[in-house]
Design a protein around this motif. Structure first.
Motif, short mmCIF file in Angstrom:
data_model
loop_
_atom_site.label_atom_id
_atom_site.label_comp_id
_atom_site.label_asym_id
_atom_site.label_seq_id
_atom_site.Cartn_x
_atom_site.Cartn_y
_atom_site.Cartn_z
N PRO A 8 0.88 -1.62 0.02
CA PRO A 8 0.41 0.27 -0.28
C PRO A 8 0.94 1.11 -0.10
O PRO A 8 1.99 1.08 0.67
N ARG A 10 2.60 4.63 1.00
CA ARG A 10 2.50 5.44 1.80
C ARG A 10 2.01 6.25 2.50
O ARG A 10 1.94 7.36 1.46
N SER A 11 1.86 6.29 4.05
CA SER A 11 0.65 7.52 4.06
C SER A 11 1.88 8.83 4.50
O SER A 11 2.70 8.87 4.74
N VAL A 12 1.22 9.84 3.73
CA VAL A 12 1.60 11.04 3.55
C VAL A 12 0.99 11.85 4.91
O VAL A 12 -0.10 12.55 4.20
N SER A 13 1.71 12.79 5.38
CA SER A 13 1.53 13.69 6.59
C SER A 13 1.25 14.82 5.79
O SER A 13 1.41 15.31 4.81
N THR A 46 -0.53 11.18 -3.26
CA THR A 46 -1.72 12.31 -2.51
C THR A 46 -1.70 13.76 -2.75
O THR A 46 -0.71 14.32 -3.53
#
Length: 274
Positions: A8, A10-13, A46
């Motif tokens: 998945p 990577r979550s981006v802040s 994102t």
């Protein structure tokens, strides 16, 4: 052969998105007194919308001779984050298409909630659940009482404004968002060493600060001590005299334990108020 496992993204802040993402200008917000560009920003899959305010588009202010609006906006965000209240949308300082500027996440507002924050009423006293700001002229010699909601979110914002010495807290700078969140924006006219507090949130003037606010102010005072990360960050954004003035305001608020009152030396309500 089995299909490879899909990793998945990577979550981006929000901070990384704003600071590292590719900015694309989509338009200009012409109602603003300085250059305000509506942009999209994309990073590692994102994407979001944001506001970009380049320093090159700022109009000089005679009473803010040092620094720039963009850095004060970022400093206001840093103070907001230190309170733990999250009252300012994610904001960074970065290079953009027109040079260094402030980049802030775009907030979609809840129109119904916005209408419940401020009002003009014909009565001489605020109704239950409202706080009086003062009387305003509404045309042809008529006046009405300007009131704001007795709302915990607004009260927190009033404390933040007292700390950063906000000289321009207008109704249009209040952004109620989904989920009951409330944000404040447009913090370029802040951190002056002189008392410049101008706001529509005078309803608590002279009243005791909440226990929560006093605890937040205590944490702020610790964070503003020399050598602490917050103090070091402010040193990158505003002058040493402005940082010391922040410390002084926090100490004074803790000492009095009261919401500040208009000084009488400066217009207490911004114009236009919205």
């Amino acid at each position: 052969m089995p299909a490879p496992e899909r990793i998945p993204p990577r979550s981006v802040s929000p901070g990384d998105l704003l600071a590292k993402g590719e900015l694309t200008v989509r338009g200009r917000i012409r109602e603003a007194s300085n250059a305000v560009l509506y942009c999209s920003v994309a990073y590692e899959g994102t994407e979001a919308h944001c506001v970009y305010k380049p320093v090159a588009g700022e109009r000089p202010l005679w009473d803010f001779p040092d620094g720039n609006l963009a850095r004060r906006e970022v400093a206001a965000y840093e103070i907001s984050e230190a309170t733990g209240w999250g009252l300012v949308p994610p904001t960074v300082l970065r290079e953009g298409p027109y040079g260094e500027g402030m980049c802030q996440l775009w907030i979609e507002t809840d129109a119904d909630d916005a209408a419940a924050l401020l009002a003009l009423v014909e009565d001489e006293e605020p109704g239950e659940g409202w706080k009086a700001v003062g009387f305003a002229e509404v045309g042809e010699g008529q006046t009405a009482l300007l009131v704001h909601a007795d709302d915990e979110r607004l009260r927190r914002l009033a404390v933040l404004d007292a700390v950063i010495n906000n000289g321009d807290r207008k109704g249009g700078h209040l952004l109620p968002a989904a989920g009951g969140r409330l944000y404040g924006i447009d913090h370029g006219v802040t951190f002056n060493v002189d008392d410049k507090l101008r706001t529509l949130l005078w309803g608590w003037a002279g009243e005791p600060l909440t226990e929560e606010a006093l605890a937040v102010l205590a944490r702020l005072e610790d964070g503003l001590a020399d050598g602490e990360p917050l103090a070091a960050r402010l040193a990158e954004l505003i002058t040493a005299a402005e940082t010391e003035a922040v410390r002084s305001r926090v100490r004074e608020l803790r000492h009095t334990g009261l919401h500040p009152q208009p000084s009488g030396q400066w217009p207490a309500i911004p114009w236009p108020p919205v």
